[in-house]
Design an enzyme around this catalytic site. Sequence first.
Site, PDB file in Angstrom:
ATOM      1  N   SER A   1       0.841  -1.186   0.000  1.00  9.47           N
ATOM      2  CA  SER A   1       0.000   0.000   0.000  1.00  9.47           C
ATOM      3  C   SER A   1       0.878   1.238   0.000  1.00  9.47           C
ATOM      4  O   SER A   1       2.093   1.146  -0.049  1.00  9.47           O
ATOM      5  CB  SER A   1      -0.901   0.008   1.223  1.00  9.47           C
ATOM      6  OG  SER A   1      -0.121   0.288   2.366  1.00  9.47           O
ATOM      7  N   LYS A   2       0.236   2.360   0.060  1.00  8.50           N
ATOM      8  CA  LYS A   2       0.970   3.624  -0.006  1.00  8.50           C
ATOM      9  C   LYS A   2       1.984   3.772   1.121  1.00  8.50           C
ATOM     10  O   LYS A   2       2.943   4.511   1.018  1.00  8.50           O
ATOM     11  CB  LYS A   2      -0.015   4.791   0.033  1.00  8.50           C
ATOM     12  CG  LYS A   2      -0.825   4.885  -1.235  1.00  8.50           C
ATOM     13  CD  LYS A   2      -1.799   6.041  -1.186  1.00  8.50           C
ATOM     14  CE  LYS A   2      -2.804   5.940  -2.315  1.00  8.50           C
ATOM     15  NZ  LYS A   2      -3.822   4.897  -2.070  1.00  8.50           N
TER      16      LYS A   2
END
Length: 487
Positions: free
Chosen positions: A243-244
């Site tokens: 994810s980010k």
Amino acid sequence: MQIRLRFAPAPTGVLHVGGVRTAIYNFLYARKMKGKFLLRIEDTDVERSQKEFIDVILNGLKWLKIDWDEEIIFQSKRLDVYRKYAIKLLEEKKAYYCFCSEEELEEERKILRLEKKPVKYSRKCYSKSEEEIKRLLSENREKTVRFLVPDGETKFLDLIHGEITFKNEEIEDFIILRSDGSPTYNFACVIDDRDMGITHVIRGDDHISNTPKQILLYKAFGWEIPEFAHLPMILGPDRKKLSKRHGATSVIEYKEEGFLPEALFNFLALLGWSPGGDVEIISREDMIEKFDIKDCRKSASIFDRQKLLWMNSEYLKRKDLNEIIDLSLEFLRKEKWWKKEYEKDLEYLKKVVELTRERAKVLKDIPYLIEYFYIDDFGYDVEATERYFADPKVFEGLEEIKSELEKIETWDEKKIEEVVRKVADNLKEKHAFLIHPLRIALTGRKVGPSLFKLMELIGKERCIERIRKIIKELWGYIPGKTDLKKF
RNA sequence: GGCCCCAUCGUCUAGUCAGGCCCAGGACAUCACUCUUUCAAGGUGGAGACGGGGGUUCAAAUCCCCCUGGGGCCA
């Protein structure tokens, strides 16, 4: 029969390494089997889809040379098609209208949870009479279309995992058309895959639980079911879905850091797939030849940046110098010290990069590595200066070297080395006694490539000038007392 | 919580389907040595894994079961 595969990203975010790897496997398998590799943009979620992401995704694929066949399919242009098929299912009583509101559904779920029963739609609207449905429709009530999940079980033979079985009772009557008339993921996916003639669906294994729903739809329509292969996920260092939070998410960021697309492609291809044996660096042609979806691993893998860096440096070492120059230029032009006029002498740039390239792990390292070949006023590494200029005799040696260098007529590596070593001998010092200070004089740094080669490249005049400069600036230098910060 | 998937060095993996060739091979990272004017690269070597328990078998990393752990989807 020619096989047809696709990569179907949603433009709700950037193209990250997980997506790229899925694309790579689809691509490799298509090329291997002499089939087609198609692209579909799943942009039905108007709220979360953004046009910019489409460009980002396309650019990422292009950069990695994952080229697709035929025209790109956009789901947003096919909304009528999905509606048409939903109506077909409605007519055949394989789907039904649901008038339940979000609040009602939430209430239902809450009760089920309290009763510790599986959270599943009650099918309440399925039992509504024809008249009631007609009335509700005429009132223009908010409605969705739900698929009527039949009894039994759904199994499929996954190319990677083998047989996977789901009991249909565990699947609720899922929505196929939202109240705004847009299709849900599973519905649009099946219709598109069918219309695109997809024979093999290769995707991340986060889609395993979607597969039985899709198979049920294929069966409801009486369509042939494609093969499925569910790839293990790529996890972040925390073993959680990428994810980010995990830093560089978009593949374009790897480009901007100076990774070579072929290195990233190689690395990602081998993350979850192995041609068998001890292969690490493998050409795209060999990958295509050896690739088989059955050789993919089942377990998730963690993205190891260290190994990517190593692999990139390997590719950097092997790549054609001219291409390295072209790519490096993009990074050099971002440097404030870089001048357009430097680009006139490409031969010099080539020699300089040739000498320093093996120290670079990414292209972004190049500007720093070659900076002193271009600019003359650089500072001196404090720690190195303290260490190597501790003895005032160093200045004596440098003076001597300077005047000896001036006498050199054919300025080459060998001759320079000869001179430097001779001066050190005359001074009855180890060669390193002068070599280290010389390096600082010429580069300002304590480490770098071969000193004599670098001097040959920098040229006689500039070398002598740099030696003159350091003698002048450091004259009277007292280790630990003189403030080197000013240099 | 329900369902599904997975399990070999720290990490990526070979070996698992067709059990013996494996007291488990390679790569990255790490450590030591070596080369060397320095750093890197290179060379040599070291440390480092079959999650646990039961079976099946003459023989299990490999086949079966259970447990544990991790992950995903739905909520």
